[in-house]
Every structure is written in structure tokens, then in C-alpha cells.
Scaffold this active site. Structure first.
Site, PDB file in Angstrom:
ATOM      1  N   ASP A  55      94.011 -27.008  43.090  1.00  0.00           N
ATOM      2  CA  ASP A  55      95.476 -27.128  43.015  1.00  0.00           C
ATOM      3  C   ASP A  55      96.127 -26.523  44.268  1.00  0.00           C
ATOM      4  O   ASP A  55      97.037 -25.707  44.183  1.00  0.00           O
ATOM      5  CB  ASP A  55      96.002 -26.437  41.755  1.00  0.00           C
ATOM      6  CG  ASP A  55      97.461 -26.801  41.465  1.00  0.00           C
ATOM      7  OD1 ASP A  55      97.890 -27.900  41.871  1.00  0.00           O
ATOM      8  OD2 ASP A  55      98.169 -25.967  40.861  1.00  0.00           O
TER       9      ASP A  55
ATOM     10  N   GLY B 172     106.389 -22.220  35.482  1.00  0.00           N
ATOM     11  CA  GLY B 172     105.864 -23.505  35.921  1.00  0.00           C
ATOM     12  C   GLY B 172     105.096 -24.172  34.823  1.00  0.00           C
ATOM     13  O   GLY B 172     105.045 -23.691  33.672  1.00  0.00           O
ATOM     14  N   GLY B 173     104.469 -25.313  35.196  1.00  0.00           N
ATOM     15  CA  GLY B 173     103.707 -26.063  34.206  1.00  0.00           C
ATOM     16  C   GLY B 173     102.518 -25.289  33.686  1.00  0.00           C
ATOM     17  O   GLY B 173     102.111 -25.445  32.541  1.00  0.00           O
ATOM     18  N   MET B 174     101.946 -24.433  34.547  1.00  0.00           N
ATOM     19  CA  MET B 174     100.793 -23.652  34.120  1.00  0.00           C
ATOM     20  C   MET B 174     101.182 -22.508  33.192  1.00  0.00           C
ATOM     21  O   MET B 174     100.401 -22.081  32.350  1.00  0.00           O
ATOM     22  CB  MET B 174     100.073 -23.084  35.353  1.00  0.00           C
ATOM     23  CG  MET B 174      99.145 -24.091  36.023  1.00  0.00           C
ATOM     24  SD  MET B 174      97.750 -24.469  34.981  1.00  0.00           S
ATOM     25  CE  MET B 174      96.990 -22.869  34.868  1.00  0.00           C
TER      26      MET B 174
END
Length: 590
Positions: free
Chosen positions: A206, A91-93
Site C-alpha cells: 500500500d 481512513g479506510g484502514m
């Protein structure tokens, strides 16, 4: 140049967009004119244009980004006490790997998340480990445990997390076709986890469906708690916010609060907003911004400016598609709309307020209102009107009130039956007493009349029936004036007696008086009055008063004649009517 504040960017952005849209030869003259009108902003605008030109010359963003260090990891590689097994997410993280302990102390599988940013100094690395230990102490049954945190030799931070097997919360609810109450019950577990973290001064930042997993046994686990906090920088919080938005995307824009988009302060109210979005999605099957896809500009506008439609209105509009449709909520469209309308519309709307101060003051208050809804109690977010509280009380105690209502109806019915029966008995008693008194009066009256014929009282010749009737009629008119009911009855009886003796004139007088008394007492329709009228008509006919007989017949109500026909004297009634008509016909012929 230094980072721009949100207000500065909002002010300069329109001019920058316009300048970049102009050809190079026109831009110079436009800048000269702008410099003369806005000398304060002209320097900043020219600096931004120079940076844009330099980036364009360096072919910025035209080459693929550098591969994160974690992408070079391979199965079997060790990281401290853990051995990487396989990549299970990206993912983006960062990337997520399934790993297991290999030091022999105990066997356990974990999830290791490599974060896509570098720790620039030993102090930052130490701070990352310290906050990781703080978050590791966040023990709650619905929070995925943060076991460890550290930094690799390549300077890449990582988190060792509890490995949770389960479905995203929205997918779990849809697969099992949970109704509104079932979805709220699961959502309450999420609220409990967030409230526990807020009590420890930790904000998630989040919250989204992919961060809330539900096991096959229905156990809720909230993931990635506090990762956004780990990314913050006490010395420069504004820069940390820009980093999470523009660089590593630690927040998910679809579930971000307005203050996260605009660079405002992130508080517990930020999590309240994200929870409101999650509940909206669980109840309606779509995002408050509407069914996607959304462009970044449309999404930002929807989050920061546009109010979300009420959940019940989404159902009423028929926007729920077959994939996330009504059939996955175990109710009809109308029933779902009625369930959402009112309290749930109000609860979700309060959680999604643009202004953080207008949202629920805490996750606990949010949770309390949902529990009140499930118990059919008045919610705090609703205007506290008397009718609203009464309606909630009735719904909350529906069974008890139904039983009480049945009991009250039975009591009322029994009381009514008792009252009716008592009234009937009372009427029967009064009628019996009246008849007794009437019989006593008649007995005394007749005893006094027939005393004239008593040999001990007789002083002259034999007393005739005519004399007895005359004496009786006088006594009736004078002695019974205080008892008009008995007086009318005795006059009718005396009139009939005179008629039988052929004394029609005297009979007519008494019968007329009897009918007059009965009419004045509202008894003109009684059986006694009917018989008196019948006898009067016969009397008038015998006297030859044909016109008066006909007039009496016409003036009597139809009910009299109907009762005459059904009475015990139908032959006489028919004879009277026929005789009167024949006599009148003969007189008209003569």
C-alpha cells in the site's frame, strides 16, 4: 454461497448485469431461454439473483454502517502502557490516535492505529501479535518503527507505531520547488526502505504519498509497512484479498497494481508498480491514469488495460496545472520535458508494466537505474547501443572531456603552427638554395662567355658585344637545356640585350622562346614572364608588326596588364599601349 474466483466473476458478470436491468416480468422468460443455452451458468446466475432479492428485502446498505469500536474511544483512555491523547487521523484502514506512555519507564509519544476489522478467534489474535513482532524487527532509518501490536478487549486489533511529524512526499517536494534530481534523491530513500523490507520477505502492498512522510529536515519515513501482510490469512489467501479490497480497503485503488485489482499473486513486483506510480506523480504532478476524478470503472480499466502516457508527453501536452505546475519544479516546461524524455521515460515505463514479469526484477534494480541516471551512466532498461553508451559517457565526463578537448585543440594548433613554420622555413631554404644554384650557373655561364674577351684567350681581332651576345645565346639554347628555369630567364635577358642593340629580329626569337618555356612550366604569370611579354611587345612595335603587337596585348590575361600598371615601368607600359594603338590607327587611315 462460496466466494467466486476472478475468472468466474468475469464470466458471469455480464449476464447478471443484463438480468438485473430487466423488469421482473421479462426476467423470467429471459432466464428460461438462458437456462436452455447455458445450463452450466444458469444455476450460478439464479443463485446470485436470489441473493440480490434477499438483500433488497433487507434494505441492505440503506442504513449507516455500525460504528467501529475505536470510535467509542475517548481522550485519556488507556491501552496497556499508553494513554490516548487525541485523534489525529481517520481512513479506510482505521482511526489513528496520538498517545503517550504513562507507566513512567520513559516518555515517548506514539501513534496508535485501530484497524477496522475484528479478530475472530484466539488463534487469529495470536497470529496477529506474532506477525506484529516480526514487523517490529524491521529496523531501517527510513521505515517508521512498529513498536507493538495487540488486540483490545473488544477484539479490535491495533498497532503502536512511531509518531512521525512531516509532510507527504509530494507536498514536501512541491513546497520546496524541488527539481527532477532533488525529487529522485528523496525517492531513493523510499526505495532503500522498501528494498530492506523485501530482503526480510515483507511486502508493503500500500505504497502511496500519504504513507511516505518527509520531516522538515528532509528525513523520509515510510509508514504502515506490512499492515496488508498482517491482514492476510495463510489458510485462505484469496479470502484475505477480497477482505482487503471490499471490506477494509487495506490497499488504495489509485496506487494498486493490476494484479491486486484482478486478484492475482501479490509479490515484490507489486511494490515496484506502486513505486512507479509514486515516481510518476512526483515527476509530472499527476496520476498515470490522468487528472481525476475517475469513476471506479475508469480507474480499474486504466490500471489493468491502458498504458500510461510517458512523463515527458504529459509535460509536452501542457496538462500540468498551476497547482502542481512547472513553477513547483524550478525549471521551464521545455527543460522539464527534456529532462524526462529518454531515460526517465524508460525507467518509469518499465516500473509500470502491466505484466509483473516485465517490471524491474527488484527494487534494487529500480534504484540502480535511477542512480545511473543521476550519474549520467547507461541504464539497464535502455537498449545498449554504442551511440547511447558514448552519449552517456560524454555527458558523465563533460568537464574532463572539455578540458581534454581544449588541450587537444591547443596541441593541434601548436602542431599546425609548427608545421606551417617548418614548411615556410623549408620553402625559404629551398628558395635560397635555388637562388644559390642559379647564381652559380649564371657565374659559370658568364665566365665562359666573357672568356672570349680575355686577352690570354684572344686569337684575332677585338671581340664585339654582338659576338658576345651571339655566343651567349648559343650557349643558352644548348648548354642550359637541363635547367629550363635558368634557360628561360637568360633568354629573356639576352632578348632584352638584343633589343637594346636594335637587333629586334634576334630579340623577338629569344623572347618568344623564353615565354614558351615559362608557359610549359606553369610560370606564365610570373614576374619574369610579365617582363618578357612587355619587352616582346615593345620589340614587335619597333619592328612595325602592329597587328602582332595588338594581338599580344589582347591575348595577355588581364592580370598581366594590371601588374604592368602597378610595375616599376608604368611610363613604358602606357607608352607601349598608346604607341601601338596610334600606329594601328595611322595604318588604318592610310
Amino acid at each position: 454461497m462460496s466466494t467466486l474466483s476472478p475468472d468466474q466473476w468475469q464470466e458471469i458478470s455480464p449476464y447478471l448485469d443484463h438480468a438485473l436491468s430487466l423488469p421482473a416480468e421479462e426476467r423470467a422468460s429471459w432466464l428460461a431461454d438462458f437456462r436452455a443455452k447455458n445450463c452450466d451458468l444458469s444455476g450460478l446466475l439464479e443463485t446470485l439473483l436470489d441473493e440480490h432479492r434477499e438483500l433488497s428485502q433487507e434494505n441492505f446498505l440503506e442504513a449507516p454502517p455500525a460504528r467501529p469500536a475505536s470510535e467509542s474511544c475517548s481522550s485519556g483512555e488507556t491501552l496497556g502502557a499508553y494513554k490516548l491523547l487525541s485523534r489525529i487521523g481517520e481512513g479506510g484502514m482505521g482511526s489513528v490516535w496520538l498517545a503517550e506512555r504513562h507507566d513512567g519507564r520513559f516518555e515517548r509519544q506514539v501513534a496508535i492505529k485501530f484497524l477496522h476489522f475484528a479478530v475472530g478467534s484466539p488463534a487469529s489474535a495470536e497470529r496477529f501479535r506474532r506477525e506484529g513482532r516480526i514487523l517490529g524487527q524491521l529496523a531501517h532509518p527510513h521505515v517508521a518503527e512498529l513498536i507493538d501490536a495487540g488486540v483490545t478487549a473488544r477484539g479490535e486489533p491495533y498497532l503502536v507505531l512511531e509518531h512521525v511529524k512531516g509532510k507527504q512526499i509530494d507536498e514536501y517536494c512541491d513546497e520546496r520547488s524541488l527539481g527532477v534530481e532533488g525529487r529522485i534523491e528523496i525517492f531513493l530513500d523510499v526505495l532503500g526502505a522498501v528494498a530492506h523490507a523485501h530482503a526480510h520477505l515483507i511486502v508493503h502492498r500500500d505504497i502511496k504519498p500519504s504513507n511516505v512522510l518527509v520531516s522538515s529536515e528532509g528525513e523520509v519515513k515510510l509508514l504502515d509497512f506490512g499492515i496488508a501482510k498482517l491482514l492476510s490469512d495463510d489458510a485462505n489467501p484469496a479470502a484475505a484479498t477480497l477482505l482487503t479490497v471490499e471490506g477494509t480497503a487495506a490497499l488504495t485503488p489509485q496506487f494498486a497494481a493490476p494484479e491486486q485489482i484482478t486478484g492475482g499473486s501479490v509479490t515484490t513486483a507489486t511494490d515496484v508498480y506502486a513505486l512507479g506510480v509514486l515516481l510518476y506523480l512526483l515527476l509530472t504532478g499527476q496520476h498515470p491514469a490522468g487528472p481525476g476524478p475517475h469513476s471506479p470503472a475508469d480507474l480499474v480499466k486504466a490500471i489493468t488495460e491502458n498504458d500510461a502516457p510517458r512523463p515527458s508527453d504529459v509535460i509536452a501536452s501542457g496538462k500540468l496545472g498551476s497547482e502542481t505546475g512547472i513553477q513547483k519544479r524550478a525549471v521551464s516546461s521545455d527543460r522539464l520535458r527534456r529532462q524526462l524524455r529518454g531515460d526517465l521515460d524508460t525507467i518509469v515505463g518499465k516500473a509500470l508494466k502491466k505484466n509483473p514479469g516485465e517490471r524491474y526484477g527488484s527494487v534494487i534494480a529500480f534504484e540502480a537505474d535511477l542512480r545511473r541516471y543521476l550519474k549520467h551512466e547507461p541504464i539497464s532498461a535502455h537498449p545498449d547501443t554504442f551511440s547511447y553508451r558514448v552519449s552517456k559517457y560524454v555527458r558523465r565526463h563533460r568537464v574532463t572531456l572539455s578540458l581534454v578537448s581544449v588541450a587537444l585543440l591547443a596541441i593541434f594548433a601548436g602542431s599546425a603552427a609548427t608545421l606551417i613554420q617548418a614548411r615556410t622555413v623549408r620553402r625559404q631554404r629551398d628558395a635560397a638554395l635555388l637562388e644559390r644554384d642559379r647564381a652559380d650557373h649564371v657565374t659559370r655561364f658568364m665566365t665562359g662567355i666573357f672568356r672570349l674577351a680575355d686577352p690570354s684567350q684572344k686569337t684575332g681581332n677585338q671581340v664585339t658585344a654582338r659576338e658576345l651576345l651571339d655566343k651567349a645565346s648559343q650557349e643558352v639554347e644548348t648548354g642550359l637545356a637541363q635547367n629550363p628555369d635558368l634557360q628561360a630567364r637568360m633568354m629573356a635577358a639576352m632578348g632584352k640585350a638584343y633589343m637594346n642593340l636594335g637587333l629586334y629580329g634576334r630579340s623577338e626569337s629569344l623572347l618568344q622562346k623564353s615565354l614558351s618555356i615559362a608557359a610549359s612550366r606553369g610560370e606564365g604569370q610570373s614576374q619574369m614572364a610579365f617582363e618578357a611579354a612587355h619587352n616582346l611587345g615593345w620589340d614587335l612595335l619597333q619592328e612595325g608588326k602592329l597587328a602582332e603587337t595588338e594581338k599580344l596585348q589582347r591575348n595577355l590575361p588581364r592580370t598581366h596588364w594590371a601588374r604592368m600598371i602597378q610595375s616599376r615601368f608604368p611610363p613604358k607600359v602606357s607608352l607601349l599601349t598608346r604607341s601601338a594603338k596610334e600606329a594601328i590607327a595611322r595604318k588604318e587611315r592610310d
